[in-house]
Design an enzyme around this catalytic site. Structure first.
Site: not given
Ligand code: NAD
Ligand code: UDP
Length: 311
Positions: A145, A148, A187, A189-190
């Protein structure tokens, strides 16, 4: 003026909020998704809108369309989902960026990349500024991730420098809100799902690691403002909420706001889990005139209401 806008990953959590907002602002929206982590349930309320179009497609394959702007949101964002098929995750970020940038170049569209705070890895600089280059383990479980997304940023800046593509890079920090999938694994939603179902709240590690949580509406507002900046703005900009909490504090807040009887249990901290994270948003404040408005408690209440309905 009505614009034609492509949103990749539009059926996901953030993408669906973005599609909705762009439609409300009077634009025509093409939502592209392969439904890996997103789903039609997130955008079914938009389908009857004649200015909304839904396309099943994978961004690792070329795509041809005529639009004014592209928001490249496609990529699984939760560690459990992006680590399920790490090679595919890399392909989605890298080949997805190449395909969307190639499209933007050909049709002269403006393109925004959903980058991430994960480009900073486990940061030694706190709070994180855009100038910090990050501390990422290139062979660790999160690298599919992180690297990428880092490669995608490089592709974006090089398409700009070499081919004059108009680019925007948003470094998104942890964002939460309605339409996160109950099994998303992140975290917020969990914890909410566990609290509402009376299950144990799983804190990984001792819960002293920190994150800074931004509500989805604030985030989407920041993304649209970034897209609308003039062509001189093309470097990365942090978009997130600088209010930092420990994961244990988050667990306690969720228990309190749901009036849950759930107990906190401790599970092992995943490998390379960043210890701290907080955005410096000076650039966003100055360049976008943006800062988050919704406090954690307020956003959690709205998110809890959502999960009560879907569970
Ligand atoms: P999400 O997983 O809910 O949404 C991602 C969407 O992309 C999904 O609908 C999935 O089906 C689609 N997708 C995945 N691979 C695909 C592919 N190869 N072709 C077409 N569609 C594809 O995640 P999100 O939280 O909505 O995140 C959206 C974007 O924002 C992502 O790029 C993520 O990296 C970035 N982002 C999100 C957060 C966050 O906290 N939510 C933080 C940092 C970056
Ligand atoms: N985390 C946790 N319990 C859970 C899910 C996540 O304690 O059920 C912790 C996880 O180890 C991290 C933080 O919460 O330290 C945020 O995790 P998340 O996966 O939401 O996002 P990211 O680590 O990508 O910031």
């Amino acid at each position: 003026m009505k614009k034609k806008i492509l949103v990749t990953g539009g059926a996901g959590f953030l993408g669906s909020h973005l599609c909705e907002r762009l439609l409300n602002e009077g634009n025509e929206v093409l939502c592209l998704d392969n439904y890996f982590t997103g789903g039609k349930q997130n955008i079914e309320h938009l389908i009857s809108n004649p200015y909304f179009e839904l396309i099943r497609h994978d961004v690792t394959m070329p795509f041809f369309v005529e639009v004014d702007e592209i928001y490249n949101m496609a990529c699984p964002a939760s560690p459990i989902h992006y680590q399920y098929n790490p090679i595919k995750t890399i392909k989605t970020s890298v080949m997805g960026a190449i395909n969307m940038l190639g499209l933007a170049k050909r049709i002269k569209a403006k393109i925004l990349q959903a980058s991430t705070s994960e480009v900073y890895g486990d940061p030694e600089v706190h709070p994180q500024t855009e100038e910090y280059w990050g501390s990422v383990n290139p062979i660790g479980p999160r690298s599919c991730y992180d690297e990428g997304k880092r490669c995608a940023e490089s592709l974006f800046i090089n398409y700009h420098n070499q081919n004059d593509v108009r680019i925007k890079i948003a470094r998104i920090f942890n964002t939460y809100g309605p339409r996160m999938h109950p099994a998303d694994g992140r975290v917020v939603s969990n914890f909410i799902v566990q609290a509402l179902q009376g299950n144990d709240i799983t804190v990984y590690g001792d819960g002293s690691q920190t994150r800074s949580f931004c509500y989805a509406d604030d985030l989407v507002d920041g993304l649209i403002r970034l897209m609308n900046t003039d062509d001189s703005v093309n470097g990365p900009i942090n978009i997130g909420n600088p209010n930092e909490f420990t994961i244990l504090e988050l667990a306690q807040k969720v228990i309190e706001l749901t009036a849950s009887k759930s107990k906190i249990i401790y599970e092992p901290l995943p490998t390379d889990d960043p210890l701290q994270r907080q955005p410096n948003i000076d650039k966003a404040r100055k360049i976008l005139g943006w800062e988050p408005k919704i406090k954690l408690d307020e956003g959690l209440v709205k998110t809890i209401e959502y999960f009560k309905k879907v569970l």
